[in-house]
Each structure stands twice: as structure tokens, then as C-alpha cells.
Motif scaffolding. Structure first.
Motif, mmCIF file in Angstrom:
data_model
loop_
_atom_site.group_PDB
_atom_site.id
_atom_site.type_symbol
_atom_site.label_atom_id
_atom_site.label_comp_id
_atom_site.label_asym_id
_atom_site.label_seq_id
_atom_site.Cartn_x
_atom_site.Cartn_y
_atom_site.Cartn_z
ATOM 1 N N LEU A 1 0.931 4.088 -3.016
ATOM 2 C CA LEU A 1 0.618 5.441 -2.926
ATOM 3 C C LEU A 1 1.684 6.449 -3.188
ATOM 4 O O LEU A 1 1.440 7.504 -3.948
ATOM 5 N N VAL B 1 1.031 -1.349 0.246
ATOM 6 C CA VAL B 1 0.168 0.117 -0.019
ATOM 7 C C VAL B 1 0.900 1.150 0.152
ATOM 8 O O VAL B 1 0.426 2.199 -0.714
ATOM 9 N N CYS C 1 -4.283 9.952 -9.507
ATOM 10 C CA CYS C 1 -5.103 8.737 -9.733
ATOM 11 C C CYS C 1 -4.350 8.077 -10.811
ATOM 12 O O CYS C 1 -4.176 8.732 -11.937
ATOM 13 N N ALA D 1 -3.328 2.656 -7.650
ATOM 14 C CA ALA D 1 -3.979 3.747 -6.570
ATOM 15 C C ALA D 1 -4.934 4.507 -7.415
ATOM 16 O O ALA D 1 -4.522 5.130 -8.483
ATOM 17 N N CYS E 1 -8.557 7.268 -7.408
ATOM 18 C CA CYS E 1 -9.589 8.232 -6.677
ATOM 19 C C CYS E 1 -10.686 7.188 -6.243
ATOM 20 O O CYS E 1 -10.883 6.248 -7.102
ATOM 21 N N PRO E 2 -11.533 8.034 -5.259
ATOM 22 C CA PRO E 2 -12.655 7.130 -5.161
ATOM 23 C C PRO E 2 -13.446 6.897 -6.296
ATOM 24 O O PRO E 2 -14.370 5.856 -6.202
ATOM 25 N N LYS F 1 -6.422 14.361 3.353
ATOM 26 C CA LYS F 1 -6.904 13.452 4.588
ATOM 27 C C LYS F 1 -6.772 14.643 5.671
ATOM 28 O O LYS F 1 -5.383 15.216 6.008
ATOM 29 N N PHE G 1 -5.891 11.759 -0.570
ATOM 30 C CA PHE G 1 -6.842 10.665 -0.299
ATOM 31 C C PHE G 1 -6.916 10.010 -1.991
ATOM 32 O O PHE G 1 -7.550 10.245 -2.790
ATOM 33 N N HIS H 1 -6.334 -0.409 -4.990
ATOM 34 C CA HIS H 1 -7.080 -1.479 -5.380
ATOM 35 C C HIS H 1 -6.204 -2.478 -6.179
ATOM 36 O O HIS H 1 -5.363 -2.396 -6.805
ATOM 37 N N GLU I 1 -7.049 5.457 -2.888
ATOM 38 C CA GLU I 1 -7.263 4.181 -2.409
ATOM 39 C C GLU I 1 -6.635 3.316 -3.382
ATOM 40 O O GLU I 1 -6.671 3.248 -4.438
ATOM 41 N N HIS J 1 -12.230 4.105 -8.206
ATOM 42 C CA HIS J 1 -12.309 2.639 -7.387
ATOM 43 C C HIS J 1 -13.890 2.216 -7.506
ATOM 44 O O HIS J 1 -13.778 0.991 -7.565
#
Length: 312
Positions: free
Chosen positions: A249, A245, A256, A296, A298-299, A267, A274, A278, A276, A302
């Protein structure tokens, strides 16, 4: 022979030694079966079972509604995916008989093209009947196609009586004789509903609600409680490698890796972008927890990766 206690490791050992007398072959079958169980458990821990026949005639690994591996006296039946097995078998000389079914009639042949599907609910399924003596020389050739079958069979429905026939004793025996840990199905560990069962039930209720007319929904809303009930569920989670992870990142550097846009916010806890992490091939489908298999996102991307796979 007296009836078998499915929860007894001693009975499990006795039957394994009876069905596969040769120790080297028996240990290789233990390894093959343990790997298949662990793979099915990753896909869905509530939809497999291991059945030790109470008369000691067989040991059967079931996935969903389908039998997957069956061990009998001096022989083993491995169900595989025909499409991935056929090219592997083309140039190999293995004492192998293929099995299929036309309704209840068994069809056997040494030619894979002459045998129909073995199981009606799973397309391209083919049974592979092999002698256990000397099987350590060639059983590894069946790993990939057996896993491909498991991936399809896991989508079929498992009956309650199949769960009731699950043998804790065989799991203990496999764990004792296998170099790694052997999983137990989640229903053996807890009687709580799984998170997957909870989500599927919620989806069904939402689907029903959307079919109602607007007036009907508003009428039900007036009678609904405003504070949601809490429900305890069970869930298996993967212990992800924190170094994977962190490296992913750092590689993304706040951008992204799918859409190329900056992370949508920083954050509060440390002011970092921020994103995530995957897994490209999901861990639940046997993917590796490695930098190469992670990205990595973006929301938004993801969610797209999980819920819009066709357009991702």
C-alpha cells in the motif's frame, strides 16, 4: 493381520514401518506426502482424503476422484503431469517404471512415450512406479509434476465413500514425523457446508432463475420472503502477513497499480486511500505472501482480476 483402525496413530505407524522398512526412505516419503497433502488442502480442503487400507496393504492419497500417491510394500506410485515430468526425466537415471491404462489394463514401460494416460479423467496423467529403498536420493524430482497433477485432479468429483475412508491416524502420524504441520480436510473438522459449496449452490439457483421468463420470476418474487435467511458456513482463511500489505500500500501511494488511477475514495477510519492488496499468483494456488507477488488494486481492477482473468 487384524483389521486396521484408521483413526489409530499406532496402526498408522505400524503400517508405514511395514511398507517402508528403511527409516531414511520412510522419513523422506513422509515429507513428500505431507507436502502434497498441504498443497491439495490449499487448493480445496474438501476434496482430498488419505486412505489407510483396513487390511494394511497400502496407504493411498486421493485428490478429487483420482488417486495421487499410493504406497505399497517397498514401492510407491506417484501420479504426475506428463508435460512437466518429461523434460525433468530426460537425462536422469532413476529406477523408474511408467504406468498408464487402457481401460482396466495396466501398461508399463521405461519409456514415457510408450505409456498412455494413467487416469481417464485427468489429461496427461502418468504413473511413476518407484522402489522406496533409497528413494530419498530422487523423490524430489517429482514434486513439481505431482503438484501439476494435483491441480488438475482437484477439479474432479470426490465420492462420499472416499471421505468415509479418510484416516485420522495417518494424519497424526505424518504430523508427528514431519517438520511442519499437516492439514486435515475441512469435512473432518466440521459438518457445516463450506463457503465454496454455499457459493456454488447460490450460483446454480441464480442460473435457474435467469432461465425463467420475466413473468415467472415476478410471480415467484411476489411469494418470496423479503428478509433473507441466515446460514452458518465454514471457511479456511489465510493469515496474511500484515507487513506485506503495509509495504504494498505504501508503494502504491494511493494509485492503483493496474489502471494507474487514484483510489476511488478515502476510508472513514483514517482518511487513507482505499486500495486492495491482491496476490498475483493466488495464495490458494500456492502463491507466496510476498511483496513481489502482491499488487495494490482499486476495487474495479480487483474484481477484474478475479472474475475477468482472460481480459485482465
Amino acid at each position: 493381520m487384524a483389521k486396521i483402525d484408521r483413526n489409530s496413530i499406532k496402526d498408522a505407524q505400524r503400517i508405514f514401518e511395514k511398507l517402508i522398512p528403511e527409516s531414511s526412505s520412510r522419513l523422506k516419503v513422509v515429507e513428500f506426502l505431507s507436502n502434497a497433502i498441504n498443497y491439495a488442502d490449499i487448493l480445496n480442503s474438501q476434496k482430498w482424503n488419505l486412505n489407510l487400507d483396513i487390511n494394511g496393504q497400502f496407504i493411498r492419497f486421493n485428490v478429487g476422484h483420482e488417486y495421487c500417491i499410493e504406497i505399497k510394500k517397498n514401492e510407491i506410485l506417484i501420479i504426475c503431469d506428463r508435460t512437466t515430468l518429461k523434460p525433468i526425466m530426460r537425462d536422469l537415471k532413476i529406477p523408474l517404471i511408467f504406468r498408464g491404462h487402457i481401460k482396466k489394463q495396466k501398461i508399463h514401460s521405461k519409456n514415457i512415450d510408450e505409456v498412455p494416460d494413467c487416469l481417464a479423467k485427468t489429461k496427461n496423467s502418468i504413473g511413476c512406479l518407484l522402489p522406496t529403498k533409497g528413494i530419498e536420493k530422487y523423490i524430489d524430482y517429482f514434486i513439481t509434476s505431482n503438484k501439476d497433477f494435483i491441480k488438475e485432479a482437484i477439479n474432479t468429483c470426490q465420492l462420499p465413500q472416499m471421505r468415509e475412508a479418510h484416516s485420522k491416524g495417518v494424519i497424526e502420524y505424518l504430523t508427528k514425523n514431519y517438520s511442519g504441520e499437516v492439514s486435515s480436510p475441512i469435512y473432518e473438522l466440521t459438518n457445516l457446508p463450506t463457503i465454496d459449496e454455499f457459493i456454488e449452490d447460490e450460483k446454480l439457483k441464480i442460473k435457474r432463475a435467469r432461465k425463467l421468463s420475466k413473468s415467472k420470476r415476478l410471480e415467484k418474487l411476489k411469494k418470496s420472503i423479503t428478509k433473507p435467511k441466515r446460514k452458518i458456513v465454514s471457511q479456511f482463511v489465510f493469515q496474511r502477513n500484515p507487513y506485506v500489505v503495509a509495504e504494498v500500500l505504501e508503494r502504491a501511494n494511493g494509485i492503483c497499480e493496474k489502471c494507474g488511477k487514484r483510489a476511488p475514495f478515502l476510508k472513514d477510519i483514517d482518511g487513507s486511500p482505499f486500495l486492495e492488496v491482491h496476490h498475483i499468483i493466488p495464495l490458494a494456488e500456492g502463491g507466496n505472501d510476498t511483496i513481489e507477488n502482491a499488487i495494490a488494486l482499486c476495487p474495479n481492477c480487483h474484481r477484474h482480476a478475479h472474475y475477468g482473468k482472460k481480459t485482465y
